[in-house]
Write an enzyme that holds these catalytic residues in place. Sequence first.
Site, PDB file in Angstrom:
ATOM      1  N   GLY A  13     -11.856  34.930  -6.575  1.00  0.00           N
ATOM      2  CA  GLY A  13     -12.766  35.548  -6.209  1.00  0.00           C
ATOM      3  C   GLY A  13     -12.849  35.038  -5.009  1.00  0.00           C
ATOM      4  O   GLY A  13     -13.695  35.829  -4.055  1.00  0.00           O
ATOM      5  N   SER A  14     -12.500  34.358  -4.657  1.00  0.00           N
ATOM      6  CA  SER A  14     -13.240  32.975  -3.790  1.00  0.00           C
ATOM      7  C   SER A  14     -13.097  33.430  -2.213  1.00  0.00           C
ATOM      8  O   SER A  14     -13.734  33.224  -0.881  1.00  0.00           O
ATOM      9  CB  SER A  14     -13.149  30.741  -4.018  1.00  0.00           C
ATOM     10  N   ASN A  15     -11.530  33.631  -2.144  1.00  0.00           N
ATOM     11  CA  ASN A  15     -11.087  34.168  -1.070  1.00  0.00           C
ATOM     12  C   ASN A  15     -11.726  35.838  -0.895  1.00  0.00           C
ATOM     13  O   ASN A  15     -12.405  34.929   0.751  1.00  0.00           O
ATOM     14  CB  ASN A  15      -9.701  34.774  -1.296  1.00  0.00           C
ATOM     15  N   MET A  80      -2.282  38.340  -9.097  1.00  0.00           N
ATOM     16  CA  MET A  80      -1.173  37.539  -9.385  1.00  0.00           C
ATOM     17  C   MET A  80       0.261  38.156 -10.841  1.00  0.00           C
ATOM     18  O   MET A  80       1.115  38.034 -11.637  1.00  0.00           O
ATOM     19  CB  MET A  80      -1.420  36.155 -10.601  1.00  0.00           C
ATOM     20  N   LEU A  82       3.655  40.689  -9.216  1.00  0.00           N
ATOM     21  CA  LEU A  82       4.185  41.353  -8.482  1.00  0.00           C
ATOM     22  C   LEU A  82       4.123  42.924  -7.562  1.00  0.00           C
ATOM     23  O   LEU A  82       4.383  44.145  -9.290  1.00  0.00           O
ATOM     24  CB  LEU A  82       5.754  40.987  -8.391  1.00  0.00           C
ATOM     25  N   ASN A  98      -1.354  39.007   1.375  1.00  0.00           N
ATOM     26  CA  ASN A  98      -0.958  37.686   1.227  1.00  0.00           C
ATOM     27  C   ASN A  98      -1.400  36.380   1.958  1.00  0.00           C
ATOM     28  O   ASN A  98      -1.030  36.180   2.428  1.00  0.00           O
ATOM     29  CB  ASN A  98      -0.379  38.125  -0.150  1.00  0.00           C
ATOM     30  N   HIS A 100      -1.139  32.403   0.000  1.00  0.00           N
ATOM     31  CA  HIS A 100      -0.749  31.335  -1.429  1.00  0.00           C
ATOM     32  C   HIS A 100      -0.412  30.022  -1.030  1.00  0.00           C
ATOM     33  O   HIS A 100      -0.603  29.764   0.879  1.00  0.00           O
ATOM     34  CB  HIS A 100       1.180  32.118  -0.621  1.00  0.00           C
TER      35      HIS A 100
HETATM   36  C1  GAR Z   1      -5.766  31.029  -3.870  1.00  0.00           C
HETATM   37  O1  GAR Z   1      -5.452  30.148  -3.977  1.00  0.00           O
HETATM   38  C2  GAR Z   1      -4.657  31.351  -2.958  1.00  0.00           C
HETATM   39  O2  GAR Z   1      -3.491  31.693  -2.738  1.00  0.00           O
HETATM   40  C3  GAR Z   1      -4.075  31.844  -4.823  1.00  0.00           C
HETATM   41  O3  GAR Z   1      -4.538  32.039  -5.753  1.00  0.00           O
HETATM   42  C4  GAR Z   1      -5.766  31.487  -5.729  1.00  0.00           C
HETATM   43  C5  GAR Z   1      -6.824  32.322  -6.159  1.00  0.00           C
HETATM   44  O4  GAR Z   1      -8.348  32.013  -5.563  1.00  0.00           O
HETATM   45  N1  GAR Z   1      -2.624  33.206  -4.496  1.00  0.00           N
HETATM   46  C6  GAR Z   1      -1.854  32.668  -5.459  1.00  0.00           C
HETATM   47  O5  GAR Z   1      -1.080  31.630  -6.048  1.00  0.00           O
HETATM   48  C7  GAR Z   1      -0.510  33.839  -5.120  1.00  0.00           C
HETATM   49  N2  GAR Z   1       0.617  34.045  -5.199  1.00  0.00           N
HETATM   50  P1  GAR Z   1      -9.498  32.615  -5.688  1.00  0.00           P
HETATM   51  O6  GAR Z   1      -9.360  33.892  -6.348  1.00  0.00           O
HETATM   52  O7  GAR Z   1     -10.365  32.030  -5.468  1.00  0.00           O
HETATM   53  O8  GAR Z   1      -9.754  33.956  -4.433  1.00  0.00           O
END
Ligand code: GAR
Length: 183
Positions: A13-15, A80, A82, A98, A100
């Site tokens: 969840g850093s995003n 993660m 689909l 999304n 990526h």
């Molecule tokens: C992020 O780097 C995002 O780009 C990736 O998962 C990470 C989640 O980080 N997403 C994918 O690979 C989607 N196919 P977070 O949980 O710290 O936000």
Amino acid sequence: MCYNIAVLLSGNGSNLKAIIDKGIKVSFVASNNPKALGLKIAKNENIPIYSCNNISDLEEEVLKLIIKYDVKLLVLAGYMKLLSKYFVKSLPLKFIVNIHPSLLPKYKGMNAIKQALEDCAQYTGVTIHYVDEGMDSGSIIKQEIIKINEIDTLETLKHRLQLIEHRLYSDTIKSILIRNLQN
Ligand code: GAR
């Protein structure tokens, strides 16, 4: 920003944190992983959470919550799984975005950063795209490229990419919400 978004995630969840810190209102956070750290972040911010590891039950509930909270944009932030065709078709076009960690269409799916390193790619980056029924295949909204250094490891590259993600995702979400507001 008063337009409501909802966030779907599976992990850290850093995003999500970066989005909240930029002042974007998050109506609820849902996850297929009841232990996702992102759910704790949401809880600490008093954002309603929902989790269920049965994907069809999760999707059904998320559709209901989208209506309940009058959500205008569904944001996948490290989700993660689909999404089912049924789920995607139940929502308007360009309703789901999304992020990526690669320059799509390169390195789709899981472990995109590892794929780029194993491919000895010189460059990689971050892609933000609309979600359609395919995997990482919807139309691209924004991309940012970085050079892979010889000394990069999985950890250093992930860190550099996430710094980009945290800035680029919130800025892009804000632009989409403002554009939608004007239409
Ligand atoms: C992020 O780097 C995002 O780009 C990736 O998962 C990470 C989640 O980080 N997403 C994918 O690979 C989607 N196919 P977070 O949980 O710290 O936000």
